[in-house]
Write a protein that holds these residues in place. Structure first.
Motif, short mmCIF file in Angstrom:
data_model
loop_
_atom_site.label_atom_id
_atom_site.label_comp_id
_atom_site.label_asym_id
_atom_site.label_seq_id
_atom_site.Cartn_x
_atom_site.Cartn_y
_atom_site.Cartn_z
N MET A 18 0.72 -1.07 -0.04
CA MET A 18 0.08 -0.04 0.16
C MET A 18 0.84 1.48 -0.04
O MET A 18 0.53 2.41 -0.61
CB MET A 18 -0.71 -0.03 1.27
CG MET A 18 -1.61 1.26 1.47
SD MET A 18 -2.81 1.20 0.21
CE MET A 18 -3.71 2.82 0.56
N PHE A 19 1.98 1.19 0.61
CA PHE A 19 2.67 2.50 1.01
C PHE A 19 4.02 2.08 0.33
O PHE A 19 4.76 1.15 0.81
CB PHE A 19 2.99 2.73 2.26
CG PHE A 19 1.72 2.92 3.22
CD1 PHE A 19 0.63 3.83 3.00
CD2 PHE A 19 1.43 1.76 4.30
CE1 PHE A 19 -0.55 3.70 3.70
CE2 PHE A 19 0.41 1.76 4.79
CZ PHE A 19 -0.69 2.71 4.88
N GLN A 20 4.52 2.88 -0.59
CA GLN A 20 5.72 2.81 -1.11
C GLN A 20 6.99 3.45 -0.50
O GLN A 20 8.07 3.37 -0.53
CB GLN A 20 5.84 3.19 -2.69
CG GLN A 20 4.72 2.62 -3.32
CD GLN A 20 4.99 0.93 -3.65
OE1 GLN A 20 5.99 0.74 -3.60
NE2 GLN A 20 3.81 0.47 -3.73
N HIS A 21 6.50 4.51 0.48
CA HIS A 21 7.35 5.50 1.22
C HIS A 21 6.97 5.59 2.34
O HIS A 21 5.47 5.81 2.57
CB HIS A 21 7.71 6.86 0.46
CG HIS A 21 8.85 7.66 0.86
ND1 HIS A 21 8.83 8.35 1.64
CD2 HIS A 21 10.07 7.57 0.46
CE1 HIS A 21 9.90 9.05 1.97
NE2 HIS A 21 10.78 8.56 1.34
N PRO A 22 7.76 5.78 3.44
CA PRO A 22 7.12 6.24 4.65
C PRO A 22 6.23 7.55 5.01
O PRO A 22 5.24 7.62 5.73
CB PRO A 22 8.57 6.42 5.56
CG PRO A 22 9.61 5.56 5.03
CD PRO A 22 9.15 5.56 3.55
N ALA A 23 6.53 8.41 4.00
CA ALA A 23 5.70 9.69 4.21
C ALA A 23 4.33 9.29 3.52
O ALA A 23 3.46 9.92 3.91
CB ALA A 23 6.48 10.67 3.17
N ALA A 102 -2.60 2.43 9.37
CA ALA A 102 -1.24 2.36 9.46
C ALA A 102 -0.86 0.71 9.77
O ALA A 102 0.12 0.58 9.13
CB ALA A 102 -0.91 2.83 10.90
N LEU A 103 -1.84 -0.22 9.59
CA LEU A 103 -1.25 -1.40 9.78
C LEU A 103 -1.55 -2.48 8.39
O LEU A 103 -1.41 -3.66 8.18
CB LEU A 103 -2.18 -2.27 10.56
CG LEU A 103 -2.05 -1.96 12.24
CD1 LEU A 103 -2.87 -2.56 13.20
CD2 LEU A 103 -0.51 -2.12 12.45
N LEU A 104 -1.94 -1.38 7.09
CA LEU A 104 -2.32 -2.03 6.12
C LEU A 104 -1.08 -3.13 5.48
O LEU A 104 -1.40 -3.90 4.82
CB LEU A 104 -2.78 -1.02 5.01
CG LEU A 104 -4.17 -0.60 5.25
CD1 LEU A 104 -4.54 0.34 4.15
CD2 LEU A 104 -5.11 -1.70 4.69
N ASP A 105 0.05 -2.38 5.83
CA ASP A 105 1.38 -3.17 5.10
C ASP A 105 1.89 -3.94 6.00
O ASP A 105 3.00 -4.57 5.72
CB ASP A 105 2.43 -2.36 4.42
CG ASP A 105 1.91 -1.94 2.91
OD1 ASP A 105 1.09 -2.43 2.52
OD2 ASP A 105 2.67 -0.94 2.74
N SER A 106 1.37 -4.10 7.24
CA SER A 106 2.01 -5.02 8.46
C SER A 106 1.91 -6.64 7.74
O SER A 106 0.76 -6.96 7.63
CB SER A 106 1.47 -4.82 9.54
OG SER A 106 1.86 -5.66 10.56
#
Length: 113
Positions: A18-23, A102-106
C-alpha cells in the motif's frame, strides 16, 4: 545428477504494498483524522483496488462508516442536544480507521489479505 526441486520452483510474487514510502504511510494514516472521519473508508477502497486487501474489507469499512455517521447524526442532528455520544462515535471511527490504515502493510496482520 539429480536436480533439486527447490531450485526449479518459481518464486511466489510478493504481496502488493500500500505504501511505497514512509511519508505515504503518514499521509494515508492522516486521511481519516484530517477529514474528521468523512473519508475513513477511502484508504481501504484504494487498498482493495491495489490488491493489498480483499474487496470485502473495503465494503465493510464503507458500510461501517455510513452506519456510524448515520447514528451520530441521528443522535445529534444539530445544536439541540448536548450529548457527547455523537462526538465520541466519530472519534472512535477516526482512531480505528487511522490505526487500521497504518497496519495495511503489516505482515503480522492477515485479516482481509
Amino acid at each position: 545428477m539429480a536436480t533439486n526441486p527447490y531450485f526449479d520452483t518459481p518464486l511466489t510474487p510478493p504481496r502488493p504494498r500500500m505504501f511505497q514510502h514512509p511519508a505515504a504511510k503518514v499521509i494515508w494514516t492522516l486521511v481519516p483524522v484530517v477529514t474528521l472521519g468523512l473519508c475513513a473508508a477511502v484508504p481501504f477502497v484504494v487498498a482493495a483496488v491495489k490488491g493489498v486487501v480483499k474487496p470485502w474489507l473495503a465494503v465493510v469499512y464503507v458500510v461501517g462508516e455510513i452506519a456510524i455517521m448515520g447514528v451520530a447524526l441521528a443522535i445529534d442532528p444539530g445544536n439541540e442536544s448536548e450529548s457527547p455520544l455523537a462526538g465520541f462515535l466519530l472519534m472512535i471511527l477516526m482512531i480505528t480507521a487511522a490505526t487500521h490504515t497504518a497496519l495495511l502493510d503489516s505482515e503480522k496482520v492477515s485479516v482481509g489479505k
